[in-house]
Design a protein around this motif. Structure first.
Motif, PDB file in Angstrom:
ATOM      1  N   PRO A  32       0.722  -1.115   0.107  1.00 42.02           N
ATOM      2  CA  PRO A  32       0.140   0.122   0.075  1.00 42.02           C
ATOM      3  C   PRO A  32       0.834   1.235   0.139  1.00 42.02           C
ATOM      4  O   PRO A  32       1.995   1.429   0.710  1.00 42.02           O
ATOM      5  CB  PRO A  32      -0.691  -0.137   1.174  1.00 42.02           C
ATOM      6  CG  PRO A  32      -0.791  -1.398   1.590  1.00 42.02           C
ATOM      7  CD  PRO A  32       0.393  -1.952   1.053  1.00 42.02           C
ATOM      8  N   PRO A  33       0.533   2.351  -0.778  1.00 43.10           N
ATOM      9  CA  PRO A  33       1.037   3.611  -0.858  1.00 43.10           C
ATOM     10  C   PRO A  33       1.272   4.406   0.310  1.00 43.10           C
ATOM     11  O   PRO A  33       0.106   4.114   1.156  1.00 43.10           O
ATOM     12  CB  PRO A  33       0.542   4.399  -1.931  1.00 43.10           C
ATOM     13  CG  PRO A  33      -0.892   3.886  -1.894  1.00 43.10           C
ATOM     14  CD  PRO A  33      -0.892   2.450  -1.480  1.00 43.10           C
ATOM     15  N   LEU A  34       2.004   5.172   0.677  1.00 41.53           N
ATOM     16  CA  LEU A  34       2.062   6.269   1.741  1.00 41.53           C
ATOM     17  C   LEU A  34       0.579   7.204   1.402  1.00 41.53           C
ATOM     18  O   LEU A  34       0.489   7.490   0.500  1.00 41.53           O
ATOM     19  CB  LEU A  34       3.418   7.004   1.920  1.00 41.53           C
ATOM     20  CG  LEU A  34       4.539   6.317   2.302  1.00 41.53           C
ATOM     21  CD1 LEU A  34       5.635   7.248   2.132  1.00 41.53           C
ATOM     22  CD2 LEU A  34       4.419   5.435   3.634  1.00 41.53           C
ATOM     23  N   ALA A  35      -0.164   7.273   2.565  1.00 44.16           N
ATOM     24  CA  ALA A  35      -1.170   8.206   2.426  1.00 44.16           C
ATOM     25  C   ALA A  35      -1.671   8.656   3.940  1.00 44.16           C
ATOM     26  O   ALA A  35      -1.490   7.906   4.716  1.00 44.16           O
ATOM     27  CB  ALA A  35      -2.487   7.387   1.825  1.00 44.16           C
ATOM     28  N   THR A  36      -2.211   9.934   3.864  1.00 42.26           N
ATOM     29  CA  THR A  36      -2.788  10.205   5.328  1.00 42.26           C
ATOM     30  C   THR A  36      -4.274  10.559   4.823  1.00 42.26           C
ATOM     31  O   THR A  36      -4.830  10.730   3.966  1.00 42.26           O
ATOM     32  CB  THR A  36      -2.239  11.656   5.751  1.00 42.26           C
ATOM     33  OG1 THR A  36      -2.185  12.663   4.538  1.00 42.26           O
ATOM     34  CG2 THR A  36      -0.513  11.291   5.791  1.00 42.26           C
ATOM     35  N   LEU A  37      -5.008  11.069   6.149  1.00 42.23           N
ATOM     36  CA  LEU A  37      -6.421  11.301   6.044  1.00 42.23           C
ATOM     37  C   LEU A  37      -6.490  12.667   5.754  1.00 42.23           C
ATOM     38  O   LEU A  37      -7.560  13.218   5.036  1.00 42.23           O
ATOM     39  CB  LEU A  37      -6.979  11.228   7.745  1.00 42.23           C
ATOM     40  CG  LEU A  37      -7.373   9.686   8.274  1.00 42.23           C
ATOM     41  CD1 LEU A  37      -7.921  10.024   9.615  1.00 42.23           C
ATOM     42  CD2 LEU A  37      -8.299   9.018   7.320  1.00 42.23           C
ATOM     43  N   GLY A  38      -5.434  13.524   5.527  1.00 40.98           N
ATOM     44  CA  GLY A  38      -5.611  14.873   5.108  1.00 40.98           C
ATOM     45  C   GLY A  38      -5.643  14.785   3.578  1.00 40.98           C
ATOM     46  O   GLY A  38      -6.357  15.798   2.970  1.00 40.98           O
ATOM     47  N   GLU A  92      -5.641   5.603   9.484  1.00 35.07           N
ATOM     48  CA  GLU A  92      -4.068   5.699   9.173  1.00 35.07           C
ATOM     49  C   GLU A  92      -3.610   4.583  10.137  1.00 35.07           C
ATOM     50  O   GLU A  92      -3.579   4.298  11.181  1.00 35.07           O
ATOM     51  CB  GLU A  92      -3.628   7.089   9.675  1.00 35.07           C
ATOM     52  CG  GLU A  92      -4.267   8.350   8.941  1.00 35.07           C
ATOM     53  CD  GLU A  92      -3.240   9.624   9.331  1.00 35.07           C
ATOM     54  OE1 GLU A  92      -2.554   9.378  10.177  1.00 35.07           O
ATOM     55  OE2 GLU A  92      -3.705  10.711   8.635  1.00 35.07           O
ATOM     56  N   GLU A  93      -2.780   3.782   9.306  1.00 33.86           N
ATOM     57  CA  GLU A  93      -2.162   2.664   9.803  1.00 33.86           C
ATOM     58  C   GLU A  93      -0.855   2.241   8.903  1.00 33.86           C
ATOM     59  O   GLU A  93      -0.870   1.988   8.088  1.00 33.86           O
ATOM     60  CB  GLU A  93      -3.135   1.405   9.671  1.00 33.86           C
ATOM     61  CG  GLU A  93      -2.782   0.139  10.406  1.00 33.86           C
ATOM     62  CD  GLU A  93      -3.792  -0.990  10.534  1.00 33.86           C
ATOM     63  OE1 GLU A  93      -3.830  -1.941   9.441  1.00 33.86           O
ATOM     64  OE2 GLU A  93      -4.916  -0.607  11.298  1.00 33.86           O
ATOM     65  N   GLU A  94       0.244   2.261   9.789  1.00 33.89           N
ATOM     66  CA  GLU A  94       1.621   1.969   9.312  1.00 33.89           C
ATOM     67  C   GLU A  94       1.794   2.660   8.008  1.00 33.89           C
ATOM     68  O   GLU A  94       2.299   2.472   6.981  1.00 33.89           O
ATOM     69  CB  GLU A  94       1.650   0.753   8.691  1.00 33.89           C
ATOM     70  CG  GLU A  94       1.469  -0.437  10.100  1.00 33.89           C
ATOM     71  CD  GLU A  94       1.563  -1.920   9.705  1.00 33.89           C
ATOM     72  OE1 GLU A  94       1.578  -2.266   8.735  1.00 33.89           O
ATOM     73  OE2 GLU A  94       1.600  -2.682  10.793  1.00 33.89           O
ATOM     74  N   GLY A  95       1.574   4.222   8.054  1.00 34.96           N
ATOM     75  CA  GLY A  95       1.942   5.107   7.013  1.00 34.96           C
ATOM     76  C   GLY A  95       1.038   5.209   5.847  1.00 34.96           C
ATOM     77  O   GLY A  95       1.118   5.834   4.751  1.00 34.96           O
ATOM     78  N   THR A  96      -0.094   4.493   5.807  1.00 37.13           N
ATOM     79  CA  THR A  96      -0.955   4.255   4.709  1.00 37.13           C
ATOM     80  C   THR A  96      -2.481   4.333   5.426  1.00 37.13           C
ATOM     81  O   THR A  96      -2.700   4.833   6.534  1.00 37.13           O
ATOM     82  CB  THR A  96      -0.836   3.192   4.043  1.00 37.13           C
ATOM     83  OG1 THR A  96      -1.662   3.089   2.604  1.00 37.13           O
ATOM     84  CG2 THR A  96      -1.337   1.702   4.648  1.00 37.13           C
ATOM     85  N   LEU A  97      -3.540   4.101   4.452  1.00 36.99           N
ATOM     86  CA  LEU A  97      -4.987   4.013   4.996  1.00 36.99           C
ATOM     87  C   LEU A  97      -5.649   2.621   4.625  1.00 36.99           C
ATOM     88  O   LEU A  97      -5.302   2.047   3.638  1.00 36.99           O
ATOM     89  CB  LEU A  97      -5.668   5.171   3.969  1.00 36.99           C
ATOM     90  CG  LEU A  97      -5.286   6.515   4.007  1.00 36.99           C
ATOM     91  CD1 LEU A  97      -6.105   7.473   3.017  1.00 36.99           C
ATOM     92  CD2 LEU A  97      -5.552   7.205   5.667  1.00 36.99           C
TER      93      LEU A  97
END
Length: 290
Positions: A32-38, A92-97
């Motif tokens: 999974p790619p890096l992602a945030t709730l923002g 958010e979990e381990e730097g992804t969603l």
């Protein structure tokens, strides 16, 4: 019924199977790619539409709290009672969603086991869209993220269901909340269209009146409205035909006509009833017909 909804995840508007795939499926070794709730702020809000069997449905997403966005989906019956709900966590979990959800009956008994849930892993985040394994959440129009969202889910058969929501708010009022049957909905939405047409005609009449000293221009404005009505009938007739096998076909056709009519009134206002300088417009800016 329960089987496909367990796969589908978030349920929203009446579903249609599309030839073009909205969803994506990740290989087993996908990271999974890096992602945030923002990157998901466009999802926050209240979204409403027509759900299973033409009955009302609604979904709400709260702002992030502690690395989680909480969502609630409600599917009503045709009589206005709760049919089932979904409790959704976008986390958010381990730097992804990751998206997790649980279903509940109207009496709050769960569909999944006590500690069970459905989990959707992220594949990609794009502008106004998030693609999870077999599930997509995206803006219906990325240029206007507040107008509505789309959810798509891939079935075990390989087919796809697509659901659409409109925004609930001052500019997007919830229509016909007291309509309980298909007949009630059709009658109510026909009334909304009548109000939308009444306002369009009033704005058109004012535009023609203001250009009475330019008869050729006034004639062209009037002709453009006649062309609009012909186009609206053809376009929304096609929508009605597309939904002809469902009880919601009347509401879908009327919704199309209402939306196009509101846009037409706004065009008349913008082109003929406003000024380039600070002079106030001749008539108020038209809003969505309630």
């Amino acid at each position: 019924m329960r089987g496909w909804m367990m796969i589908a995840g978030p349920i929203a508007l009446s579903a249609s199977v599309l030839a073009a795939q909205e969803t994506r499926v990740a290989p087993e070794d996908h990271v999974p790619p890096l992602a945030t709730l923002g990157q998901m702020d466009w999802l926050i809000g209240q979204w409403v539409g027509t759900g299973i069997g033409g009955a009302p449905a609604m979904e709400s997403w709260l702002p992030p709290s502690g690395g989680t966005m909480v969502g609630i989906f409600v599917q009503e019956t045709a009589e206005g009672a709760i049919r089932f709900t979904e409790h959704l966590y976008l986390m958010e979990e381990e730097g992804t969603l990751v998206l997790r959800l649980k279903h509940f009956n109207a009496d709050l008994t769960g569909w999944e086991e006590k500690d069970g849930m459905l989990t959707f892993r992220l594949i990609a985040v794009e502008d106004c869209a998030a693609y999870f394994h077999a599930l997509t959440l995206k803006c219906r129009n990325p240029n206007f993220p507040g107008e509505g969202i789309l959810a798509a889910v891939r079935m075990q058969s390989g087919g796809e269901l697509v659901f659409r929501f409109d925004a609930l708010g001052p500019d997007h009022p919830q229509r016909c909340p007291d309509a309980m049957t298909t007949s009630d909905m059709n009658e109510c939405y026909a009334g909304v269209l009548a109000r939308a047409d009444e306002r369009r005609e009033a704005y058109l009449a004012k535009a023609i009146e203001l250009n009475a000293d330019r008869p050729e221009l006034a004639k062209e404005i009037e002709a453009s409205d006649a062309a609009f009505l012909a186009y609206r009938d053809a376009e929304c007739g096609a929508v009605y035909e597309d939904w002809k096998e469902g009880t919601i076909r009347g509401v879908m056709g009327l919704t199309c006509s209402i939306s196009m009519t509101d846009n037409r009134t706004l065009t008349i206002w913008s082109n003929w009833l406003t000024y380039m300088d600070s002079t106030p417009p001749v008539l108020p800016e038209p809003k969505t017909t309630p």
